[in-house]
Enzyme design. Structure first.
Site, mmCIF file in Angstrom:
data_model
loop_
_atom_site.group_PDB
_atom_site.id
_atom_site.type_symbol
_atom_site.label_atom_id
_atom_site.label_comp_id
_atom_site.label_asym_id
_atom_site.label_seq_id
_atom_site.Cartn_x
_atom_site.Cartn_y
_atom_site.Cartn_z
ATOM 1 N N GLN A 181 -5.989 -0.012 2.304
ATOM 2 C CA GLN A 181 -5.226 0.700 3.463
ATOM 3 C C GLN A 181 -5.859 2.164 3.240
ATOM 4 O O GLN A 181 -4.679 3.005 2.240
ATOM 5 C CB GLN A 181 -3.557 0.035 4.032
ATOM 6 N N GLY B 278 1.381 2.705 8.170
ATOM 7 C CA GLY B 278 2.492 1.739 8.784
ATOM 8 C C GLY B 278 2.412 0.569 8.196
ATOM 9 O O GLY B 278 1.218 0.100 8.386
ATOM 10 N N THR B 279 3.000 -0.531 8.769
ATOM 11 C CA THR B 279 3.064 -1.758 8.530
ATOM 12 C C THR B 279 2.132 -2.893 9.729
ATOM 13 O O THR B 279 1.163 -3.753 9.301
ATOM 14 C CB THR B 279 4.570 -2.430 8.234
ATOM 15 N N ASN C 89 11.273 -12.693 -55.083
ATOM 16 C CA ASN C 89 11.737 -11.852 -55.221
ATOM 17 C C ASN C 89 11.832 -10.460 -55.170
ATOM 18 O O ASN C 89 10.977 -10.097 -55.899
ATOM 19 C CB ASN C 89 13.052 -12.182 -56.407
ATOM 20 N N ALA D 5 0.896 -1.375 -0.130
ATOM 21 C CA ALA D 5 -0.494 -0.374 0.438
ATOM 22 C C ALA D 5 0.466 1.276 0.518
ATOM 23 O O ALA D 5 0.379 2.438 -0.527
ATOM 24 C CB ALA D 5 -1.144 -0.083 1.551
ATOM 25 N N TYR E 109 9.973 -1.310 -48.097
ATOM 26 C CA TYR E 109 9.070 -1.184 -46.711
ATOM 27 C C TYR E 109 7.708 -2.164 -47.690
ATOM 28 O O TYR E 109 7.000 -1.919 -48.450
ATOM 29 C CB TYR E 109 8.490 0.057 -46.762
ATOM 30 N N ALA F 107 11.865 -3.101 -63.088
ATOM 31 C CA ALA F 107 12.528 -2.311 -62.577
ATOM 32 C C ALA F 107 11.710 -0.607 -62.720
ATOM 33 O O ALA F 107 11.454 -0.163 -63.180
ATOM 34 C CB ALA F 107 14.066 -2.048 -62.881
ATOM 35 N N ARG G 126 10.942 7.394 -1.662
ATOM 36 C CA ARG G 126 11.820 6.940 -2.453
ATOM 37 C C ARG G 126 12.153 6.413 -4.267
ATOM 38 O O ARG G 126 13.458 6.663 -3.987
ATOM 39 C CB ARG G 126 13.232 6.118 -1.711
#
Ligand code: UD1
Ligand code: CA
Length: 455
Positions: free
Chosen positions: A74, A79-80, A378, A11, A367, A424, A16
């Site tokens: 919670q 606190g734990t 090919n 929770a 692409y 081509a 930190r």
């Protein structure tokens, strides 16, 4: 062995970390911290698996929506010990042992939890704390013993005297407790300390008073290390990487330079595959046998069949390679790309949603998107499928045995019939019949004496 109940505390804010993401959702080897612990504790087949959430509760729950978890809210993180108190209602139906873990201690191993439970039962303890030894114990609660070594209590860093700060035996934040005694003890824990929090480690002193406190010391501190900040996260990332590399090495995988690689914990790699330096293998990636993954390649969410060669600097995401494929160097295969057996994609090619038939080759600078391509095609250098008209994507179909000359544009939607040839430099906008030659470029003309005429 009869099982126990499990409670994971998750929770806290994780201040930190200095992050907008809840600490337990930070990834380690591609999986959230909390996910690692859940995977481990599930193997104990707990009678109840509860997780306390608070900070970003909805986000944490959503990340594990598919799992059978008793979520406990919670709302205020006091606190734990307070977190455990919030969980008492869901634990009410159980009377055996409860193992409590922190959501930020991801490397803990199943075998150690089994030993914790065994010792707790064998010694008939009320509380058993898992401890370890750190050369630099800063940030951890210290296990305080009398000169004879008898357990006294746990003192948090912020409440510790100078002498206590020198203690190197620390609380791992993992406890086994007797569920029948837990509620009474929790009522006795106050927030009368430096952080004005209800400390779960205070359980130990209460159990000491009733002569039912135990400690299980574990030598491998790294497997009990908590993640409180980004430095600790990166240390564990390295530990995890080493564990994973070791695992795959023992199954016949070569890592040329393991220290430069990164892999997610759900990656699978076949024997005799070689992973070159600086390779990244992200989540949901399966690599077959006898593959070669070239340097600086990144592969995520992909299936790579056996015998593939992925040459350096290639980027693959969401792709399927059937086997014996060659890709790269410098290839980009985007989601929905499928290469059938022995199809090849060369340098500076980009593919997206493209099914490439067996033995077909796209060797240079192309692409190919939204395309279905048959066998033995090919594709010449610089071929582009023009799949987007500014509003919609369209499909290109290239049937088997087609030969496409270099620098061709295929304006989709378009179909190229089997065994057709494209000259081509053509721009193809209409269906090309099978077996024909299509040329769409302007015929070459010559103007004689051109330079002289200009003078
Ligand atoms: C805690 C222990 C410390 C131990 C260390 C091991 C306390 C007071 N200290 O310190 O003795 O050496 O773990 O890693 O327990 N949490 C909640 N609700 C809260 C507060 C915390 O669910 O109100 C959760 C956090 O999300 C986290 C875990 O409990 O997963 C531990 O909290 P954290 O703040 O990281 O405790 P530490 O300072 O590491
Ligand atoms: Ca912690």
């Amino acid at each position: 062995m009869e099982s126990c109940a499990i409670l994971i505390l998750a929770a806290g804010h994780g201040t930190r970390m200095r992050s907008s993401l809840a600490k337990v959702l930070h990834p380690l080897a591609g999986r959230p911290l909390l996910g690692h612990i859940l995977n481990t504790v599930r193997q104990l087949q707990p009678v109840c698996l509860a997780v306390v959430v608070g900070h970003q509760a909805e986000r944490v729950k959503a990340a594990f929506a598919d799992e059978a978890i008793e979520w406990v809210l919670q709302a205020e993180q006091l606190g734990t010990a307070h977190a455990v108190r919030c969980a008492l209602p869901v634990l009410a139906g159980h009377s055996g042992e409860l193992i409590i873990l922190s959501g930020d201690t991801p490397l803990i191993e199943l075998e150690l939890l089994q030993r914790l439970l065994q010792q707790h039962r064998a010694q008939k303890s009320g509380v058993t704390v898992l401890s370890t030894t750190h050369d630099n114990p800063a940030g951890y609660g210290r296990i305080v013993r009398n000169p004879g070594g008898k357990l006294l209590r746990i003192v948090e860093e912020k409440d510790a005297s100078a002498a206590e700060k020198g203690i190197t035996e620390v609380n791992s934040g993992v406890y086994c407790v007797d569920l029948r005694r837990l509620p009474t003890w929790l009522q006795q824990i106050s927030a009368n300390n430096a952080q004005r929090e209800y400390y779960l480690p205070d359980l130990l002193a209460l159990a000491v008073q009733e002569s039912c406190a135990g400690v299980l010391h574990h030598g491998d501190a790294l497997s009990l290390a908590g993640v409180n900040d980004r430095q600790q996260l990166s240390v564990l990332e390295r530990v995890m990487r080493d564990r994973l590399v070791n695992h795959w090495q023992s199954r016949g995988v070569t890592f040329t330079d393991p220290a430069s690689c990164w892999l997610a914990d759900d990656v699978a790699i076949g024997a005799d595959t070689v992973i070159s330096p600086n390779v990244i293998l992200g989540s949901e990636t399966i690599i077959g046998e006898a593959c070669w993954i070239g340097p600086f390649s990144e592969i995520r969410h992909s299936q790579i069949g056996s015998g593939c060669r992925i040459k350096g600097f290639s980027h693959l995401e969401g792709v399927v390679l059937d086997g014996n494929n060659e890709v790269g160097p410098f290839a980009r295969l985007r989601p929905g790309t499928v290469l059938a057996e022995a199809a090849r994609v060369g340098n500076f090619c980009e593919l997206k949603k493209a099914h490439i038939g067996e033995g077909s080759k796209i060797s240079h600078l192309s692409y190919i998107g939204d395309t279905s391509m048959g066998r033995n095609v090919n594709v010449g250098a610089g071929t582009i499928t023009c799949n987007y008209d500014g509003q919609n994507k369209h499909k290109t179909i290239i049937e088997e045995g087609v030969f496409i000359g270099s620098d061709t544009q295929l304006v989709a939607p378009v179909r190229i019939g089997a065994h057709a040839t494209i000259g081509a430099g053509s721009t193809i906008t209409k269906e090309v019949p099978a077996d024909s030659l299509a040329v769409s470029r302007v015929a070459q003309t010559h103007i004689a004496q051109w330079k002289k005429r200009k003078i």
